[in-house]
Motif scaffolding. Structure first.
Motif, PDB file in Angstrom:
ATOM      1  N   THR A   1       8.272  39.739 113.316  1.00 44.34           N
ATOM      2  CA  THR A   1       7.930  41.144 113.132  1.00 44.34           C
ATOM      3  C   THR A   1       9.030  41.978 113.759  1.00 44.34           C
ATOM      4  O   THR A   1       9.781  41.488 114.606  1.00 44.34           O
ATOM      5  CB  THR A   1       6.603  41.521 113.825  1.00 44.34           C
ATOM      6  OG1 THR A   1       6.775  41.455 115.243  1.00 44.34           O
ATOM      7  CG2 THR A   1       5.473  40.623 113.404  1.00 44.34           C
TER       8      THR A   1
ATOM      9  N   GLY B   1       8.240  53.954 115.313  1.00 37.04           N
ATOM     10  CA  GLY B   1       6.873  53.652 114.903  1.00 37.04           C
ATOM     11  C   GLY B   1       6.771  52.816 113.639  1.00 37.04           C
ATOM     12  O   GLY B   1       5.716  52.271 113.350  1.00 37.04           O
TER      13      GLY B   1
ATOM     14  N   GLY C   1       7.281  49.531 111.290  1.00 36.62           N
ATOM     15  CA  GLY C   1       7.275  48.111 111.587  1.00 36.62           C
ATOM     16  C   GLY C   1       7.132  47.297 110.332  1.00 36.62           C
ATOM     17  O   GLY C   1       6.854  47.823 109.255  1.00 36.62           O
ATOM     18  N   GLN C   2       7.340  45.977 110.483  1.00 33.24           N
ATOM     19  CA  GLN C   2       7.226  45.080 109.350  1.00 33.24           C
ATOM     20  C   GLN C   2       6.905  43.684 109.856  1.00 33.24           C
ATOM     21  O   GLN C   2       7.326  43.290 110.944  1.00 33.24           O
ATOM     22  CB  GLN C   2       8.529  45.041 108.548  1.00 33.24           C
ATOM     23  CG  GLN C   2       8.457  44.152 107.340  1.00 33.24           C
ATOM     24  CD  GLN C   2       9.715  44.201 106.492  1.00 33.24           C
ATOM     25  OE1 GLN C   2      10.580  45.029 106.698  1.00 33.24           O
ATOM     26  NE2 GLN C   2       9.812  43.304 105.544  1.00 33.24           N
TER      27      GLN C   2
ATOM     28  N   TYR D   1       9.428  46.215 115.222  1.00 29.30           N
ATOM     29  CA  TYR D   1       8.841  47.524 115.456  1.00 29.30           C
ATOM     30  C   TYR D   1       9.967  48.425 115.944  1.00 29.30           C
ATOM     31  O   TYR D   1      10.713  48.048 116.851  1.00 29.30           O
ATOM     32  CB  TYR D   1       7.731  47.426 116.515  1.00 29.30           C
ATOM     33  CG  TYR D   1       7.085  48.750 116.839  1.00 29.30           C
ATOM     34  CD1 TYR D   1       6.101  49.280 116.016  1.00 29.30           C
ATOM     35  CD2 TYR D   1       7.468  49.468 117.962  1.00 29.30           C
ATOM     36  CE1 TYR D   1       5.510  50.500 116.314  1.00 29.30           C
ATOM     37  CE2 TYR D   1       6.874  50.692 118.263  1.00 29.30           C
ATOM     38  CZ  TYR D   1       5.904  51.200 117.431  1.00 29.30           C
ATOM     39  OH  TYR D   1       5.324  52.396 117.719  1.00 29.30           O
TER      40      TYR D   1
ATOM     41  N   LEU E   1      14.996  47.991 118.440  1.00 32.22           N
ATOM     42  CA  LEU E   1      13.861  47.339 117.804  1.00 32.22           C
ATOM     43  C   LEU E   1      13.180  46.396 118.779  1.00 32.22           C
ATOM     44  O   LEU E   1      13.843  45.784 119.626  1.00 32.22           O
ATOM     45  CB  LEU E   1      14.316  46.513 116.594  1.00 32.22           C
ATOM     46  CG  LEU E   1      15.149  47.202 115.527  1.00 32.22           C
ATOM     47  CD1 LEU E   1      15.610  46.200 114.479  1.00 32.22           C
ATOM     48  CD2 LEU E   1      14.378  48.338 114.877  1.00 32.22           C
TER      49      LEU E   1
END
Length: 107
Positions: free
Chosen positions: A49, A75, A77-78, A51, A97
């Motif tokens: 992930t 804010g 994210g993936q 963010y 990040l």
């Protein structure tokens, strides 16, 4: 577990940009920071992930595709499966990040 070539490990390719915050239970939590003009060569990720803590403009090359310019906003994210990518900070701001790599068995 997904196989990652040790020579393409994000910690080998981008060690100057990466601060490992925690590494336990098969999960790595990292802070990744790129100043304007910085770039990281081709590297691999496990399931992971990201963010966005501090945003900016990044050119991202994923799995050998054409570059895509991302406008990263704080804010965002993936969540993603394993992949190879490379990136360059093409903006005027530092990009920061929070990345989580999950080292787990894959079918």
């Amino acid at each position: 577990m997904a196989y990652i070539d040790p020579e393409l490990d994000v910690l080998a390719i981008g060690k100057e940009y990466t601060n490992v915050l925690s590494d336990t239970l098969g999960i790595q939590l990292m802070e990744f920071t790129m100043k304007p003009g910085d770039s990281i060569g081709l590297h691999e990720h496990y399931d992971h992930t990201f963010y966005v803590l501090e945003g900016g403009n990044m050119m991202l090359y994923v799995n050998g595709t054409e570059a895509v310019e991302l406008d990263l906003k704080p804010g965002m994210g993936q969540v993603s499966g394993p992949l190879k990518d490379a990136a360059k900070n093409v903006g005027n701001t530092t990009i920061k990040l929070l990345i989580t790599e999950v080292h787990r068995p894959r079918e």
